[in-house]
Design an enzyme around this catalytic site. Structure first.
Site, PDB file in Angstrom:
ATOM      1  N   SER A   1       0.912  -1.195   0.007  1.00 46.00           N
ATOM      2  CA  SER A   1       0.708   0.149  -0.436  1.00 46.00           C
ATOM      3  C   SER A   1       0.948   1.381   0.012  1.00 46.00           C
ATOM      4  O   SER A   1       1.888   0.832   0.735  1.00 46.00           O
ATOM      5  CB  SER A   1      -0.652  -0.186   1.389  1.00 46.00           C
ATOM      6  OG  SER A   1       0.373   0.454   2.399  1.00 46.00           O
ATOM      7  N   ASP A   2       0.198   1.907  -1.283  1.00 53.10           N
ATOM      8  CA  ASP A   2       1.101   3.541  -0.043  1.00 53.10           C
ATOM      9  C   ASP A   2       0.601   3.789   1.470  1.00 53.10           C
ATOM     10  O   ASP A   2       0.070   3.379   1.936  1.00 53.10           O
ATOM     11  CB  ASP A   2       0.470   5.016  -0.767  1.00 53.10           C
ATOM     12  CG  ASP A   2       1.266   6.088  -1.599  1.00 53.10           C
ATOM     13  OD1 ASP A   2       2.343   6.185  -1.042  1.00 53.10           O
ATOM     14  OD2 ASP A   2       1.230   6.719  -2.190  1.00 53.10           O
TER      15      ASP A   2
END
Ligand SMILES: *[C@@H]1O[C@H](CO)[C@@H](O)[C@H](O)[C@H]1NC(C)=O
Ligand SMILES: *[C@@H]1O[C@H](CO)[C@@H](O)[C@H](O)[C@H]1NC(C)=O
Ligand SMILES: *[C@@H]1O[C@H](CO)[C@@H](O)[C@H](O)[C@H]1NC(C)=O
Ligand SMILES: *[C@@H]1O[C@H](CO)[C@@H](O)[C@H](O)[C@H]1NC(C)=O
Ligand SMILES: *[C@@H]1O[C@H](CO)[C@@H](O)[C@H](O)[C@H]1NC(C)=O
Ligand SMILES: *[C@@H]1O[C@H](CO)[C@@H](O)[C@H](O)[C@H]1NC(C)=O
Ligand SMILES: *[C@@H]1O[C@H](CO)[C@@H](O)[C@H](O)[C@H]1NC(C)=O
Ligand SMILES: *[C@@H]1O[C@H](CO)[C@@H](O)[C@H](O)[C@H]1NC(C)=O
Ligand SMILES: *[C@@H]1O[C@H](CO)[C@@H](O)[C@H](O)[C@H]1NC(C)=O
Length: 886
Positions: free
Chosen positions: A305-306
């Site tokens: 994920s960011d």
């Protein structure tokens, strides 16, 4: 209502579950009335702006070049306990370890946690590293070799600092809107150019043993409304990040295109983005992750994920997310959707073992693929302090241990040389009349004007994250930048150049000193000297606001008051050269028209060697060969696309109504004349094109994939006795650190599982590990192999008809011929160095994918029956040769 971080996260999970359920199957999305269609947009692009559920999450097969890495990974994963597997998937929390992201390790087997570190232009948050030219400059070189070398040099620096994953390169933002804040981190709004340079960058980085991370996947096309808390800080009351609404054809032909090149290049990891896509979180969008990335493109690595982009645990994992970063739900809260929650979810059966095993195998295999496990040392720096000694776990302070945290290892080698080379090779010559350039160093008086020529008097790294615009602009701001070990200003470099030949030189870098500016310009004109004006325009990541630019630029004009300086200088100095350091397009039509402005150069964001690089071009040591990797339009409305600056709904809706018609495709389609077109760039010499030939290769027919995978493998046995998963007695628990262990043997009481509610959304088919089907376009490592078959070789002769050796970027464009196709699209380029009077033959391979459209009904790449024309020339609007493909 004042939402706390926790209840907010809870709401996000809840509404997402609803969104998933509401998505069956392919309903046409209807938008709130508040959205007024852009009058310039092309209609007809809005069909299928949906992300239908696709489950189960495909398990990796270790196909092709991944075979050996999978074998090694599986050997390890077979031996792991649940919490050891979980450890590999979960960051330890914001600022808990040295790197911006750091996973747990498996101490029992000598496997350390991974160090994930920004940025795409160098190693962020540390010293004695290089500041490389930005992605947009690599784009402007149109040079695959330089893209590779740049990646490789950055890889070495990451490696020697102890970084196992460099968080780059970037192909999203692709560059839908010219004002979008992070376009400069990537290469170009053209997916073909980006795809090629993205792939070379990945190969370069990974050749050093460091994993690359292809980001941000996908639709991350503006900074405004990318995150709820950030937007609230700016006074925008939104309930979820904005949704990029992208139809299926545009998704494949534009935004996902470069990611296919990345997967084909063997990228180890992909970062999913903050935005929603078609109203489903990019990091738990099963269509994007399970289907497009892991089925169609056959991606064998892992999805992270960011930072804070994970919106749930179980649903995100089932949708294809493999790693959560920075591990915690909100920075520093000590909670996680993964970590103990994942251990619980596996034990209570909501995440099947095969899915956890797949996550662990993908992550370890990425590491083994690049051989990094052997080559990368332990991190020898600490992101959170420049001091030599300090807290080991910065977030919780020195009570929890102090020590030597920064060894200040100088990892730069002689990369300054390459940085200078790329700086000059990425400088685009836009205008050059009366042979103004190259400059004559014996000019009577050389005068440099503009704050952008000078230094930041507080030092090159004085603005945190480079979030300011003071002095010359060498990088944009945000997580996409790095510190500069020095910054050669144009003022310093040009002065050195002139003075070393005993010439006369004066500079004014105060943009308000009009009396002095006018006086100097007049004196220069009187002695027929040369005036050089430096200007810039900046942008960056949404977390920082510079002069009310919330990441995205609020306009396309120059900054620092440069327009007034240019006006004053050029009013009296009839030999004015304009240099632009900018993150992308700026409005410069008036300068193109102004007869006193005799030359214009776009130098992008060149990094630490800025001054030397521009001097190389100005004084003719380097003959400019760069081409614009984007369109310079007259004004922002000419682009037909823009950032959404005020929310049009509680969940802002970014409607990509223009479909595939961004940048030059849009200008061509709507017949709008740009100031300087995509692919444009002059040289100190001239080139001619001739002898276009087509060779049709004998290639097997395209075979759509059919069938389905075998069952999901599992590795090792899970111990379902919950007492095997509680905290060991003998460890020191760092507060707020994300561990994989449980607090209690009672699953429903460990961490108050009663609150989990909407984290337990289990989409249909998501637990079924018996098989997943192969979509027609699919295949391992980049999709159906037939898409990469070369169907034609197009050849052309390029002759240097001028007086000096120079580089030309020969460009090939294709008209696919359908009513909804752009006039032309880039499908080949080659940068070649040609001696005066000499001719070089350039060969462009045309792959099947290059001639196909994404057909939404067939869900495959199909070469349409419309006739295909190939054009070759020196820019998207200078295409002297063409041929119809047969
Ligand atoms: C934000 O919007 C929501 C939904 O419209 C509303 O319930 C809430 O009161 C608003 N909050 C603020 C701080 O304006
Ligand atoms: C998880 O990783 C952390 C940090 O590397 C380590 O302290 C811990 O022992 C690991 N847990 C397991 C189960 O290996
Ligand atoms: C588990 O996830 C839920 C959200 O689904 C969160 O509220 C809770 O704090 C998490 N537990 C831990 C220990 O991180
Ligand atoms: C299983 O564990 C997950 C993760 O903690 C939780 O979200 C879910 O509600 C649990 N499901 C059941 C049926 O207990
Ligand atoms: C450079 O300028 C000097 C003095 O103005 C002139 O004599 C010389 O010919 C010029 N050289 C070139 C290459 O134009
Ligand atoms: C555009 O934005 C820049 C940076 O905030 C600012 O300096 C400039 O004055 C703006 N231009 C106009 C025309 O307002
Ligand atoms: C160009 O410069 C000359 C002086 O050399 C001046 O007279 C003229 O007005 C300038 N032209 C423009 C368009 O500013
Ligand atoms: C620029 O101005 C100088 C001095 O006024 C003049 O000699 C020269 O011819 C002008 N050049 C052009 C191109 O107008
Ligand atoms: C939308 O996608 C579905 C499923 O792939 C397809 O059957 C349908 O024809 C598409 N609609 C359009 C208008 O392309």
């Amino acid at each position: 209502m004042q939402l706390t971080a926790l209840t907010l996260a809870f709401f996000v999970g809840e509404s997402l579950a609803q969104v998933h359920e509401a998505q069956l199957p392919f309903p046409d999305v209807t938008y709130p009335d508040a959205i007024s269609p852009n009058p310039n947009a092309v209609s007809g692009a809005q069909t299928n702006q949906t992300s239908p559920p696709r489950y189960p999450s495909p398990w990796g097969s270790g196909a092709g070049e991944w075979a050996e890495a999978y074998k090694k990974a599986i050997e390890i994963v077979e031996q792991l306990t649940v919490q050891e597997k979980v450890n590999l998937t979960t960051g330890s929390g914001w600022q808990q370890e040295q790197c911006v992201g750091q996973t747990g390790g498996v101490p029992r087997l000598g496997i350390r946690g991974q160090c994930l570190q920004d940025s795409p232009v160098g190693v962020r948050y540390t010293d004695f590293v290089s500041l490389f030219p930005a992605g947009i400059n690599a784009g402007a070189t149109w040079d695959k070799r330089l893209a590779y070398e740049r990646g490789r040099a950055m890889g070495f620096e990451s490696r020697d600092k102890g970084v196992t994953v460099q968080l780059g390169p970037v192909a999203g933002a692709l560059g839908r809107s010219p004002t979008s804040g992070r376009n400069w981190e990537g290469f170009s709004p053209d997916p073909y150019l980006t795809g090629k340079l993205f792939a070379e960058s990945i190969r370069g980085i990974q050749s050093t043993g460091v994993q690359a991370c292809a980001k941000h996947y996908v639709g991350n096309e503006q900074e405004h409304f990318r995150q709820v808390p950030e937007s609230r800080d700016y006074g925008f009351n939104i309930t979820q990040p904005g949704s990029s609404n992208i139809d299926d054809q545009t998704l494949h032909e534009l935004y996902v295109w470069p990611f296919a090149d990345a997967v084909k290049a063997g990228v180890a990891s992909v970062m999913c983005s903050y935005d929603l896509v078609n109203n489903s979180q990019a990091c738990q969008n099963s269509y994007l992750l399970n289907h497009v990335l892991k089925s169609e493109l056959g991606f064998q690595g892992y999805v992270m994920s960011d930072w804070q982009a994970t919106a749930s645990g179980v649903p995100a994992i089932l949708a294809g997310l493999d790693m959560t970063m920075a591990g915690d739900i909100r920075f520093g809260d000590g909670l996680s959707y993964f970590g103990p929650n994942l251990t619980i979810a596996v034990l209570n059966g909501t995440v099947p073992q095969w899915r956890l095993d797949d996550m662990a195998v993908r992550i370890l295999a990425g590491w083994y693929l690049v051989d990094g496990h052997a080559e990368v040392p332990e991190p020898n720096f600490q992101s959170w302090t420049p001091d030599t000694f300090g807290a080991v776990h910065a977030h919780v302070g020195s009570t929890w241990g102090t020590g030597l945290v920064n060894q200040h290892v100088d990892v730069r080698r002689e990369h300054g040389r390459l940085i200078r080379e790329i700086g000059a090779a990425s400088t685009v010559l836009l205008k050059n009349v009366h042979g103004t350039l190259p400059l004559n160093t014996t000019a009577r008086l050389t005068a440099v004007f503009g704050e952008d020529a000078g230094s930041n008097s507080n030092g090159p790294n004085s603005c945190k994250n480079h979030a300011c615009d003071t002095g010359t602009l060498a990088t944009g701001w945000g997580s996409g930048q790095a510190s500069s070990p020095y910054l050669i200003s144009p003022d310093a470099a040009i002065q050195h150049e002139v003075v070393s030949r005993f010439g006369s030189y004066e500079s004014i870098t105060n943009n308000s000193a009009f009396t002095q500016i006018n006086a100097l310009a007049r004196r220069v004109n009187d002695v027929a000297g040369i005036c050089l004006v430096f200007s810039n325009a900046n942008s960056g990541e949404g977390f920082a606001n510079v002069d009310s630019n919330y990441g995205d630029r609020k306009n396309l004009t120059l900054w620092q008051g440069a327009d007034a300086v240019i006006a004053n200088v050029s009013a009296t100095c009839n030999n004015t050269v304009l240099v632009i350091h900018s993150v992308g397009a700026v409005e410069i039509e008036q300068y193109k028209e102004n007869p006193n402005i005799t030359a214009i150069l776009w130098a992008g964001l060149p990094g630490e060697q800025s001054g030397y690089a521009i001097a190389d071009v100005l004084f003719g040591r380097v003959n400019p060969g760069a081409k614009l990797p984007f369109t310079m339009g007259r004004k922002r409305s000419d682009y037909g696309t823009d950032v959404l600056y005020t929310p049009n709904s509680e969940v802002p809706q970014f409607n990509f109504q223009e479909g595939v018609f961004i940048d030059y495709r849009g200008f061509d389609h709507r017949n709008v004349t740009p100031v300087y077109e995509f692919g444009f760039g002059l040289s100190y010499t001239t080139f001619e094109y001739s002898g276009l030939t087509v060779e049709k290769l004998d290639v097997a027919d395209y075979m759509p994939a059919t069938g389905a995978s075998g069952p999901a493998p599992t590795y090792g046995r899970i111990d379902y006795d919950t007492s095997a998963h509680t905290f060991p007695e003998n460890i020191t628990r760092i507060p707020l650190y994300i561990y994989p262990w449980l607090n209690s043997t009672n699953l429903s009481q460990s961490y108050g599982a009663a609150n989990f509610g909407n984290n337990s959304f289990i989409p249909e088919h998501s637990l079924n590990g018996s098989s997943f089907s192969y979509p027609p376009s699919s295949g391992p490592n980049g999709g159906n192999q037939g898409l990469w078959d070369i169907l034609y070789h197009i050849r052309v002769n390029v002759t240097n008809t001028g007086p000096t050796v120079g580089d030309e970027v020969a460009q090939l464009y294709v008209a696919l011929g359908g009513p909804y196709d752009p006039k032309v699209i880039l499908r080949g380029f080659e940068r070649v160095t040609i001696e005066p009077g000499k001719t070089v033959q350039v060969t462009f391979p045309l792959a099947r994918r290059d001639l196909a459209n994404w057909e939404t009904e067939a869900q495959d790449w199909i070469i349409s029956e419309h006739s295909k024309t190939v054009y070759v020339g020196s820019s998207s609007r200078d295409l002297p040769l063409s041929v119809l493909l047969k």
